[in-house]
Design an enzyme around this catalytic site. Structure first.
Site, mmCIF file in Angstrom:
data_model
loop_
_atom_site.group_PDB
_atom_site.id
_atom_site.type_symbol
_atom_site.label_atom_id
_atom_site.label_comp_id
_atom_site.label_asym_id
_atom_site.label_seq_id
_atom_site.Cartn_x
_atom_site.Cartn_y
_atom_site.Cartn_z
ATOM 1 N N GLY A 5 0.671 -1.245 -0.185
ATOM 2 C CA GLY A 5 -0.048 0.159 -0.086
ATOM 3 C C GLY A 5 0.878 1.202 0.042
ATOM 4 O O GLY A 5 2.152 1.255 0.021
ATOM 5 N N HIS A 57 -3.065 14.397 16.526
ATOM 6 C CA HIS A 57 -1.738 14.902 16.440
ATOM 7 C C HIS A 57 -1.593 16.150 17.459
ATOM 8 O O HIS A 57 -0.781 16.314 18.215
ATOM 9 C CB HIS A 57 -1.290 15.426 15.058
ATOM 10 N N LYS A 97 -5.522 22.746 5.915
ATOM 11 C CA LYS A 97 -4.996 22.542 4.805
ATOM 12 C C LYS A 97 -5.259 23.605 3.632
ATOM 13 O O LYS A 97 -5.912 24.594 3.841
ATOM 14 C CB LYS A 97 -5.871 21.321 3.937
ATOM 15 N N LEU A 102 1.350 3.824 2.131
ATOM 16 C CA LEU A 102 1.938 3.819 3.524
ATOM 17 C C LEU A 102 3.233 3.097 3.679
ATOM 18 O O LEU A 102 4.147 3.666 3.765
ATOM 19 C CB LEU A 102 1.111 3.676 4.860
ATOM 20 N N ALA A 103 3.095 1.739 3.406
ATOM 21 C CA ALA A 103 4.222 0.990 3.137
ATOM 22 C C ALA A 103 5.135 1.412 2.112
ATOM 23 O O ALA A 103 6.409 1.375 2.306
ATOM 24 C CB ALA A 103 3.681 -0.561 2.975
ATOM 25 N N LYS A 130 8.586 12.497 16.012
ATOM 26 C CA LYS A 130 9.556 13.539 15.388
ATOM 27 C C LYS A 130 10.326 13.948 16.472
ATOM 28 O O LYS A 130 10.247 13.913 17.595
ATOM 29 C CB LYS A 130 8.353 14.646 15.298
ATOM 30 N N ARG A 132 -3.233 -8.839 -0.387
ATOM 31 C CA ARG A 132 -4.083 -9.874 -1.219
ATOM 32 C C ARG A 132 -3.396 -10.158 -2.648
ATOM 33 O O ARG A 132 -3.449 -11.305 -3.246
ATOM 34 C CB ARG A 132 -5.577 -9.467 -1.560
#
Ligand code: NAP
Length: 483
Positions: A20, A240, A331, A22-23, A182, A51
């Protein structure tokens, strides 16, 4: 200065969702950097699982490309990359099915740490936890790492906690909030609790207020359909910003240990007072010459989801009596900038004739773009002509102060290594997450009940005017958002 790399024990790390975004973007390039830093023991292995059918060789090629695309300077390191890729394996598994589990069980070794990264949507957490046990893959020493979002309200977070608790003890569950990984965030604790200067002043007698800003220039982009159901409150504030608030406001823990630190953070969340509607501003970005509107990005022309939140809150305890905490995140703002600013009170009296300016000490802790801290102090303006005072920053940009080879590891790298070490200090405990939802839920439910319409702000601005007024009404100003 030579960086000190603390070795970790040998491990098998399984990444569910190993193909995915993020990986590919964070976890695998981060692991490669730790490999280069000499922190991945010989024989440690990473097993991708998803999968899609593929062989080890295909997976290694995918990771090679991910490192080339998302890695930093280290991606040039060709022969080392080959050695890293040798450690990677792949198993095709459907979290909700039965295929692939026996193969995974066969790959796992005894006597090494077993860690399972759930880099998949939360709806799959229960199925994964259950099957890991059914197939005898997870044991009492195994660890699982779960990604945000951890629930979308208190009830769903409780349900998720209960699902995981059915198969894993709390000391095995690592809920990631990458902000806690962080460098600067950890430095916040070092500065507060490792110096004599700050802690005596860290209270309502000396601090006027605290501002926390997390401003992003990106919009909702490809995450529009997820984000539109979430909004800034759930996506940023509940996790966060509240984690940053906890670290800045908590009492000194008696020791630096996972549960002692998390106990103190939990007390902060529980002491947060409810926020009244006039203390909070919701915003949504509107098109400007710099880009399209939120509604266009989210492909929802009638969306009332907020892409910006600013609020004033109070912590009801002795240390913070009457000290407002102003939080703001959004954003498509004018710059990418995350900062915590501790604004100290004015001097009660000046001895310098003619000096009418307001001088204040401000400790600014920057999380991005360039991590560091500066302390605004007042000095004499150089040159003749009497005592004119000027405010200057004592700058502590870590990269400058500590030398180039001290480039901080990315938050994900550090946190994954903490999982292997079994150190939960920088991960959220289940009760913390629930307490955070218990505080944010009434705010979100209030908006829903009132059909609250977010105030528009232009792409590239500092947010809606009402957010400026939130501070102006109190005779204060937001710090400038600087990239
Ligand atoms: P993604 O790009 O959609 O990837 C999902 C991964 O899960 C893929 O590898 C997919 O591969 C696998 N998968 C989906 N269904 C599966 C199933 N039934 N069984 C086994 N594997 C399955 O998602 P992502 O962006 O990487 O996000 C993963 C998680 O991290 C989400 O919870 C997200 O909220 C969180 N997160 C992501 C980011 C980010 O920057 N991307 C940041 C913070 C948190 P197959 O389709 O081949 O199965």
């Amino acid at each position: 200065m030579v960086s000190r790399v603390i070795p970790v024990e040998c491990f098998d790390l399984v990444i569910f969702g190993g193909t995915g975004d993020l990986a590919r973007r964070k976890i695998l390039p981060g692991l490669f950097r730790r490999f280069l830093a000499g922190q991945m023991p010989e024989n440690a292995r990473v097993i991708g699982a998803a999968r899609s059918e593929m062989e080890d060789a295909d997976y290694r090629q995918m990771v090679r490309e991910a490192v080339a695309e998302f890695g930093g300077t280290e991606k040039e390191n060709g022969s080392q990359l080959d050695a890293f890729l040798e450690r990677l394996h792949y198993v095709a598994i459907d979290a909700t099915g039965d295929g692939g589990w026996d193969k995974l069980a066969g790959l796992m070794r005894d006597g090494v740490i077993r860690a399972f990264y759930f880099s998949v949507g939360p709806s799959l957490f229960g199925a994964l936890a259950e099957r890991l046990h059914q197939h005898g893959i997870a044991d009492a020493a195994s660890r699982i790492v779960v990604e945000k979002p951890f629930g979308h309200d208190l009830a769903s977070a409780q349900e998720l906690n209960a699902t995981l608790a059915a198969h894993f003890d709390e000391h095995q569950i690592y809920r990631i909030d990458h902000y806690l990984g962080k460098e600067t965030v950890q430095n916040l604790m070092a500065v507060r609790f490792g110096n004599v200067l700050f802690e005596p002043l860290w209270n309502s007698h000396y601090i006027d207020h605290i501002q926390i800003t997390v401003a992003e220039t990106v919009g909702v982009g490809g995450r529009g359909s997820y984000y539109d159901k979430s909004g800034a409150m759930r996506d940023m504030v509940q996790n966060h910003l509240m984690q940053l608030l906890c670290l800045i406001a908590m009492e000194p823990p008696s020791i630096y240990d996972a549960d002692t630190v998390r106990d103190e953070k939990l007390k902060v969340i529980r002491a947060l007072q409810p926020v009244e509607p006039h203390q909070i501003v919701r915003g949504q970005y509107d098109a400007s010459s710099e880009g399209p509107s939120y509604r266009e990005d989210a492909e929802n022309p009638r969306s009332f989801t907020e892409s910006f939140v600013a609020m004033k809150c109070h912590i009801a305890n002795w240390r913070w009596a009457k000290v407002p905490f102003y939080l703001r995140t959004g954003k498509r703002m004018k710059a990418r900038s995350s900062e915590i600013a501790v604004v100290f009170k004015d001097l009660g009296h000046t001895i310098f004739e003619g000096d009418t300016a307001r001088h204040r000490n401000i400790l600014s802790i920057r999380l991005q773009p360039n991590e560091g801290m500066d302390l605004q102090v007042t000095i004499k303006e150089p040159g003749p002509g009497g005592m004119r005072l000027v405010d200057v920053p004592l700058d502590m940009t870590f990269a400058d102060a500590l030398g180039a080879d001290q480039e901080a590891p990315d938050a994900y790298e550090r946190l994954i290594m903490d999982v292997i070490r079994g150190n939960q200090t920088l991960f959220m405990r289940g009760d913390e997450v629930e307490a955070a939802w218990a505080w944010t839920d009434p705010i979100i439910k209030g908006w829903e009940a009132r059909n609250d319409v977010p105030k528009l702000y232009e792409v590239g601005s500092a947010g809606p005017d009402d957010a400026l007024m939130l501070m102006h009404r109190d005779g204060r100003r937001w710090r400038e958002i600087k990239g």
